[in-house]
Design a protein around this motif. Structure first.
Motif, short mmCIF file in Angstrom:
data_model
loop_
_atom_site.label_atom_id
_atom_site.label_comp_id
_atom_site.label_asym_id
_atom_site.label_seq_id
_atom_site.Cartn_x
_atom_site.Cartn_y
_atom_site.Cartn_z
N ALA A 98 18.35 -1.03 101.43
CA ALA A 98 19.14 -1.96 102.24
C ALA A 98 20.08 -2.69 101.29
O ALA A 98 19.65 -3.29 100.31
N VAL A 99 21.38 -2.60 101.55
CA VAL A 99 22.37 -3.27 100.73
C VAL A 99 23.01 -4.34 101.60
O VAL A 99 23.58 -4.03 102.65
N VAL A 100 22.90 -5.59 101.16
CA VAL A 100 23.42 -6.70 101.94
C VAL A 100 24.61 -7.30 101.21
O VAL A 100 24.50 -7.73 100.06
N LYS A 101 25.75 -7.30 101.86
CA LYS A 101 26.95 -7.91 101.30
C LYS A 101 27.51 -8.79 102.41
O LYS A 101 27.94 -8.30 103.45
N ALA A 102 27.44 -10.08 102.25
CA ALA A 102 27.85 -11.00 103.30
C ALA A 102 28.69 -12.13 102.73
O ALA A 102 28.48 -12.55 101.60
N VAL A 134 16.61 -5.13 109.37
CA VAL A 134 17.05 -4.34 110.51
C VAL A 134 18.55 -4.15 110.41
O VAL A 134 19.30 -5.10 110.19
N SER A 135 18.99 -2.91 110.55
CA SER A 135 20.41 -2.59 110.48
C SER A 135 20.84 -1.91 111.77
O SER A 135 20.13 -1.03 112.28
N ARG A 157 25.09 -6.94 95.18
CA ARG A 157 23.98 -7.26 94.28
C ARG A 157 22.65 -7.39 95.02
O ARG A 157 21.61 -7.39 94.42
N ASN A 158 22.70 -7.53 96.31
CA ASN A 158 21.49 -7.71 97.10
C ASN A 158 21.02 -6.36 97.62
O ASN A 158 21.36 -5.93 98.71
N ARG A 159 20.25 -5.67 96.80
CA ARG A 159 19.77 -4.33 97.12
C ARG A 159 18.25 -4.38 97.19
O ARG A 159 17.60 -4.82 96.25
N MET A 160 17.70 -3.92 98.31
CA MET A 160 16.27 -3.94 98.49
C MET A 160 15.79 -2.53 98.83
O MET A 160 16.16 -1.97 99.85
N THR A 161 14.97 -1.98 97.95
CA THR A 161 14.42 -0.66 98.16
C THR A 161 13.30 -0.75 99.19
O THR A 161 12.48 -1.67 99.15
N GLY A 162 13.28 0.19 100.10
CA GLY A 162 12.24 0.17 101.13
C GLY A 162 12.00 1.53 101.74
O GLY A 162 12.47 2.55 101.24
#
Length: 126
Positions: free
Chosen positions: A113-117, A92-93, A63-68
């Motif tokens: 950027a898709v963050v799944k933690a 940063v990835s 659900r944590n998707r950030m367009t950049g």
């Protein structure tokens, strides 16, 4: 919100430089109006512009998707460090070089950027 956003305001909202927006205008990716010597974008066109940068319609449980926009890529023989400007945030990835190459990650390319933690630490300053 104002009726029109100056090119610098659009650049900040999208997370790219003014020069990038000028290049995109030349390429036909965005269309600015002119008010005097100033490039402006009607405010209602900002959200569609940002949405168009997402590009992909893939589905995910994240659900944590950030367009950049990719602002830096450092590659060595095995790994790549990719930096995205996502509005006011820098993400940063670290990934394999192969993955960065397969995705075609280069400076100026739109990305998400898709963050799944399982663990997120939140701090506040005092």
């Amino acid at each position: 919100m104002a009726d029109y956003l100056r090119i610098g305001e659009v650049a900040q909202a999208v997370g790219v430089s003014v020069d990038t927006l000028r290049r995109w205008e030349t390429e036909g990716r965005v269309s600015f109006e002119r008010q005097g010597n100033q490039r402006v974008l009607p405010a209602e066109q900002l959200a569609p512009l940002i949405a168009s940068l997402a590009g992909s319609s893939s589905t995910s449980s994240a659900r944590n998707r950030m367009t950049g926009i990719v602002v830096a890529v450092k590659r060595d023989h095995v790994m790549a460090q990719v930096e995205l400007a996502c509005g006011d945030y820098r993400i940063v990835s670290l990934m394999s070089r192969d993955a960065a190459d397969e995705l075609g990650l280069e400076v100026g390319k739109p990305a998400i950027a898709v963050v799944k933690a399982t663990n997120v630490i939140v701090e506040v300053s005092e």
